[in-house]
Design a protein around this motif. Structure first.
Motif, mmCIF file in Angstrom:
data_model
loop_
_atom_site.group_PDB
_atom_site.id
_atom_site.type_symbol
_atom_site.label_atom_id
_atom_site.label_comp_id
_atom_site.label_asym_id
_atom_site.label_seq_id
_atom_site.Cartn_x
_atom_site.Cartn_y
_atom_site.Cartn_z
ATOM 1 N N ILE A 200 3.385 6.173 -5.592
ATOM 2 C CA ILE A 200 3.349 6.235 -7.133
ATOM 3 C C ILE A 200 1.974 6.889 -7.464
ATOM 4 O O ILE A 200 2.341 7.807 -8.353
ATOM 5 N N HIS A 201 1.078 6.638 -6.603
ATOM 6 C CA HIS A 201 0.161 7.658 -6.552
ATOM 7 C C HIS A 201 0.225 9.065 -6.665
ATOM 8 O O HIS A 201 -0.104 10.096 -7.220
ATOM 9 N N VAL B 96 -2.881 6.086 -15.549
ATOM 10 C CA VAL B 96 -2.330 5.555 -14.254
ATOM 11 C C VAL B 96 -2.839 6.017 -13.084
ATOM 12 O O VAL B 96 -2.724 5.423 -12.062
ATOM 13 N N PHE B 97 -3.152 7.446 -13.073
ATOM 14 C CA PHE B 97 -3.806 7.847 -11.712
ATOM 15 C C PHE B 97 -4.990 7.191 -11.712
ATOM 16 O O PHE B 97 -5.260 6.801 -10.306
ATOM 17 N N LEU C 148 -6.577 0.766 -7.343
ATOM 18 C CA LEU C 148 -5.817 -0.038 -6.393
ATOM 19 C C LEU C 148 -5.824 0.308 -4.947
ATOM 20 O O LEU C 148 -5.825 -0.664 -3.989
ATOM 21 N N LEU C 149 -5.719 1.443 -4.621
ATOM 22 C CA LEU C 149 -5.649 1.994 -3.451
ATOM 23 C C LEU C 149 -6.736 1.785 -2.637
ATOM 24 O O LEU C 149 -7.224 1.435 -1.557
ATOM 25 N N ILE D 286 2.183 1.847 -3.500
ATOM 26 C CA ILE D 286 1.347 2.172 -4.339
ATOM 27 C C ILE D 286 0.713 3.793 -4.136
ATOM 28 O O ILE D 286 0.544 4.504 -4.958
ATOM 29 N N THR D 287 0.896 4.096 -2.958
ATOM 30 C CA THR D 287 0.557 5.546 -2.482
ATOM 31 C C THR D 287 1.762 6.543 -2.662
ATOM 32 O O THR D 287 1.326 7.466 -3.487
ATOM 33 N N THR E 125 0.801 -1.209 0.004
ATOM 34 C CA THR E 125 0.069 0.131 0.008
ATOM 35 C C THR E 125 0.769 1.347 -0.113
ATOM 36 O O THR E 125 0.568 2.143 -0.778
ATOM 37 N N THR F 240 -4.132 3.555 -10.165
ATOM 38 C CA THR F 240 -3.580 3.579 -8.739
ATOM 39 C C THR F 240 -4.617 3.760 -7.834
ATOM 40 O O THR F 240 -4.630 3.655 -6.599
ATOM 41 N N SER F 241 -5.497 4.805 -8.231
ATOM 42 C CA SER F 241 -6.928 4.957 -7.446
ATOM 43 C C SER F 241 -7.663 4.038 -7.015
ATOM 44 O O SER F 241 -7.892 3.886 -5.625
#
Length: 76
Positions: free
Chosen positions: A8-9, A64-65, A71-72, A5-6, A2, A68-69
């Motif tokens: 990267i986000h 990509v944003f 996935l989070l 990914i955060t 997490t 990742t959103s």
């Protein structure tokens, strides 16, 4: 996972803001429309102009944003 990914986000969010701010406005006035029209009409590399490259990168960063959103949201 997490945390990765955060990070990267956040990087993608900052880069998306920067890419959008670098793009020229669509209402650049009469001089901007004449110069822009001449650049894209007479230019041989229509897809290689700065605005075209920034537009493509905006689309990539937005996808990509969103990924990742999602996935989070799923990981929490």
């Amino acid at each position: 996972m997490t945390i990765f990914i955060t990070i990267i986000h956040i990087i993608v969010a900052i880069s998306l803001i920067a890419i959008v701010l670098l793009q020229s406005g669509k209402s650049a006035g009469l001089s901007g429309s004449i110069a822009g029209g001449a650049e894209t009409f007479f230019g041989k590399n229509k897809g290689r102009t700065i605005d075209a490259i920034l537009s493509k990168w905006t689309s990539v960063a937005a996808v990509v944003f969103i990924v990742t959103s999602l996935l989070l949201a799923l990981l929490r």
